[in-house]
Design an enzyme around this catalytic site. Structure first.
Site, PDB file in Angstrom:
ATOM      1  N   ASP A   1       0.833  -1.201   0.000  1.00  0.00           N
ATOM      2  CA  ASP A   1       0.000   0.000   0.000  1.00  0.00           C
ATOM      3  C   ASP A   1       0.872   1.257   0.000  1.00  0.00           C
ATOM      4  O   ASP A   1       1.983   1.244   0.535  1.00  0.00           O
ATOM      5  CB  ASP A   1      -0.904  -0.024   1.250  1.00  0.00           C
TER       6      ASP A   1
ATOM      7  N   TRP B   1       2.931   7.989  -2.390  1.00  0.00           N
ATOM      8  CA  TRP B   1       4.365   8.177  -2.641  1.00  0.00           C
ATOM      9  C   TRP B   1       4.572   9.069  -3.859  1.00  0.00           C
ATOM     10  O   TRP B   1       5.355  10.030  -3.813  1.00  0.00           O
ATOM     11  CB  TRP B   1       5.018   6.813  -2.846  1.00  0.00           C
TER      12      TRP B   1
ATOM     13  N   HIS C   1       3.166   3.191  -8.884  1.00  0.00           N
ATOM     14  CA  HIS C   1       2.954   1.766  -9.157  1.00  0.00           C
ATOM     15  C   HIS C   1       4.173   1.170  -9.876  1.00  0.00           C
ATOM     16  O   HIS C   1       4.553   0.036  -9.631  1.00  0.00           O
ATOM     17  CB  HIS C   1       1.688   1.567 -10.004  1.00  0.00           C
TER      18      HIS C   1
ATOM     19  N   SER D   1      -7.148  -5.521  -5.854  1.00  0.00           N
ATOM     20  CA  SER D   1      -8.287  -6.069  -5.116  1.00  0.00           C
ATOM     21  C   SER D   1      -9.564  -5.971  -5.940  1.00  0.00           C
ATOM     22  O   SER D   1      -9.627  -5.220  -6.927  1.00  0.00           O
ATOM     23  CB  SER D   1      -8.470  -5.324  -3.794  1.00  0.00           C
TER      24      SER D   1
ATOM     25  N   LEU E   1      11.197 -20.576  -4.284  1.00  0.00           N
ATOM     26  CA  LEU E   1      10.259 -19.607  -3.709  1.00  0.00           C
ATOM     27  C   LEU E   1       8.912 -19.758  -4.415  1.00  0.00           C
ATOM     28  O   LEU E   1       8.854 -19.843  -5.637  1.00  0.00           O
ATOM     29  CB  LEU E   1      10.757 -18.167  -3.900  1.00  0.00           C
TER      30      LEU E   1
ATOM     31  N   GLU F   1       0.282 -13.577  12.290  1.00  0.00           N
ATOM     32  CA  GLU F   1       0.725 -12.373  12.987  1.00  0.00           C
ATOM     33  C   GLU F   1       0.606 -11.209  11.994  1.00  0.00           C
ATOM     34  O   GLU F   1       0.713 -11.420  10.775  1.00  0.00           O
ATOM     35  CB  GLU F   1       2.196 -12.513  13.402  1.00  0.00           C
TER      36      GLU F   1
HETATM   37  C1  FPP Z   1      -1.571   0.149  -3.444  1.00  0.00           C
HETATM   38  O1  FPP Z   1      -1.170   1.484  -3.416  1.00  0.00           O
HETATM   39  C2  FPP Z   1      -1.094  -0.512  -4.668  1.00  0.00           C
HETATM   40  C3  FPP Z   1      -1.861  -1.058  -5.638  1.00  0.00           C
HETATM   41  C4  FPP Z   1      -3.335  -1.103  -5.613  1.00  0.00           C
HETATM   42  C5  FPP Z   1      -1.251  -1.653  -6.846  1.00  0.00           C
HETATM   43  C6  FPP Z   1      -0.142  -2.623  -6.580  1.00  0.00           C
HETATM   44  C7  FPP Z   1       0.658  -2.744  -7.776  1.00  0.00           C
HETATM   45  C8  FPP Z   1       2.006  -2.801  -7.798  1.00  0.00           C
HETATM   46  C9  FPP Z   1       2.869  -2.809  -6.617  1.00  0.00           C
HETATM   47  C10 FPP Z   1       2.711  -2.798  -9.083  1.00  0.00           C
HETATM   48  C11 FPP Z   1       2.823  -4.020  -9.872  1.00  0.00           C
HETATM   49  C12 FPP Z   1       2.855  -5.332  -9.191  1.00  0.00           C
HETATM   50  C13 FPP Z   1       3.389  -6.423  -9.757  1.00  0.00           C
HETATM   51  C14 FPP Z   1       3.137  -7.754  -9.170  1.00  0.00           C
HETATM   52  C15 FPP Z   1       4.230  -6.348 -10.928  1.00  0.00           C
HETATM   53  P1  FPP Z   1      -2.280   2.616  -3.552  1.00  0.00           P
HETATM   54  O2  FPP Z   1      -2.377   3.001  -4.979  1.00  0.00           O
HETATM   55  O3  FPP Z   1      -3.546   2.146  -2.930  1.00  0.00           O
HETATM   56  O4  FPP Z   1      -1.642   3.758  -2.709  1.00  0.00           O
HETATM   57  P2  FPP Z   1      -2.397   4.937  -1.951  1.00  0.00           P
HETATM   58  O5  FPP Z   1      -3.157   4.292  -0.827  1.00  0.00           O
HETATM   59  O6  FPP Z   1      -1.285   5.792  -1.484  1.00  0.00           O
HETATM   60  O7  FPP Z   1      -3.293   5.600  -2.950  1.00  0.00           O
END
Ligand code: FPP
Length: 236
Positions: A16, A21, A33, A61, A127, A203
């Site tokens: 998250d 960021w 991302h 999600s 892994l 945990e």
């Molecule tokens: C949460 O941050 C992140 C996501 C919903 C996307 C996750 C995707 C990646 C880490 C990139 C690609 C992954 C792979 C497996 C290649 P957010 O956008 O909810 O952050 P915020 O809460 O600050 O808005």
């Protein structure tokens, strides 16, 4: 490799903070991302040497479809690129890659890539990397319930014979052990529909670090604290 005492065998991560960021630096959310995907690579590379056998990451999600089309397409593009660009490295590093979540709503090309990398890496065991895409714990339990109900309706199973094992086996995660440790980044302290059944005895660690800043060193520091915990699984 067997986990050392005090090392969690299965670590699950709610990644998250990518958006915050990027926004804090005046950049578009997708830049966060992109950086997040780089961190995924680093953490996957570091995990086996930290004693982790199973790593499960929450990438998208069932609720994330509410984001702008641009952001959703951008994230989906990152998944496809990760699979294409990392395929060789994953195999070289002995990583088996799998997915949990409902694939039916995903673009057919992405579904094909997911099936391809699963087949390509099926023989690896250093892994076990599981990526949750279009995943929701409630949605997974609902789909599992349907599968079980279909078996009952077909006369293969009687309701009285349904055990926790029956439910386990009907989940997307059927082949995975339960997570020992769930980490959430970015200071939020919610479970957000992640591994609701599987994390019953896990945990939890919440770190203020945003996912694009989450290095293998941060992970190692969290794991060193896990070793001090006394897990009783409901006993005394
Ligand atoms: C949460 O941050 C992140 C996501 C919903 C996307 C996750 C995707 C990646 C880490 C990139 C690609 C992954 C792979 C497996 C290649 P957010 O956008 O909810 O952050 P915020 O809460 O600050 O808005």
């Amino acid at each position: 490799m067997a986990s050392a005492p005090g090392t969690p065998r299965h670590v699950a991560i709610i990644m998250d903070g990518n958006g915050r960021w990027a926004t804090s630096k005046g950049w578009p959310r997708l830049v966060g991302h992109r950086k997040g995907a780089e961190r995924v690579k680093e953490v996957v590379r570091a995990a086996p040497d930290l004693g982790i056998e199973y790593l499960t990451i929450y990438a998208f999600s069932t609720e994330n479809w509410k984001r702008s089309t641009e952001e959703v397409l951008g994230i989906m593009g990152l998944f496809a690129r990760y699979i294409q660009r990392e395929a060789k490295a994953l195999s070289a590093e002995g990583v088996r890659m799998r997915f949990v979540g409902d694939r039916a709503r995903l673009d057919q090309k992405l579904q094909d890539l997911m099936a391809w990398i699963e087949a390509q890496t099926a023989g690896n065991s250093r892994l076990n990397l599981t990526v949750a895409i279009n995943y929701g714990g409630r949605d997974e339990l609902m789909r599992a319930t349907r599968r079980i109900a279909e078996r009952v309706a077909a006369g293969e199973l009687s309701p009285g014979d349904i055990t926790e094992g029956t439910v386990d086996a009907a989940l997307d995660s059927a082949d995975l052990p339960d997570p020992d440790l769930v980490i959430r980044t970015s200071g939020e302290t919610r479970v957000s529909n992640f591994l609701l059944w599987q994390a019953a005895y896990a945990e939890f660690e919440f770190t203020p670090v945003l996912w694009p800043d989450f290095t293998p060193e941060v992970l190692a520091e969290i794991l060193s604290r896990f070793g001090d915990r006394d897990r009783r699984f409901g006993g005394v």
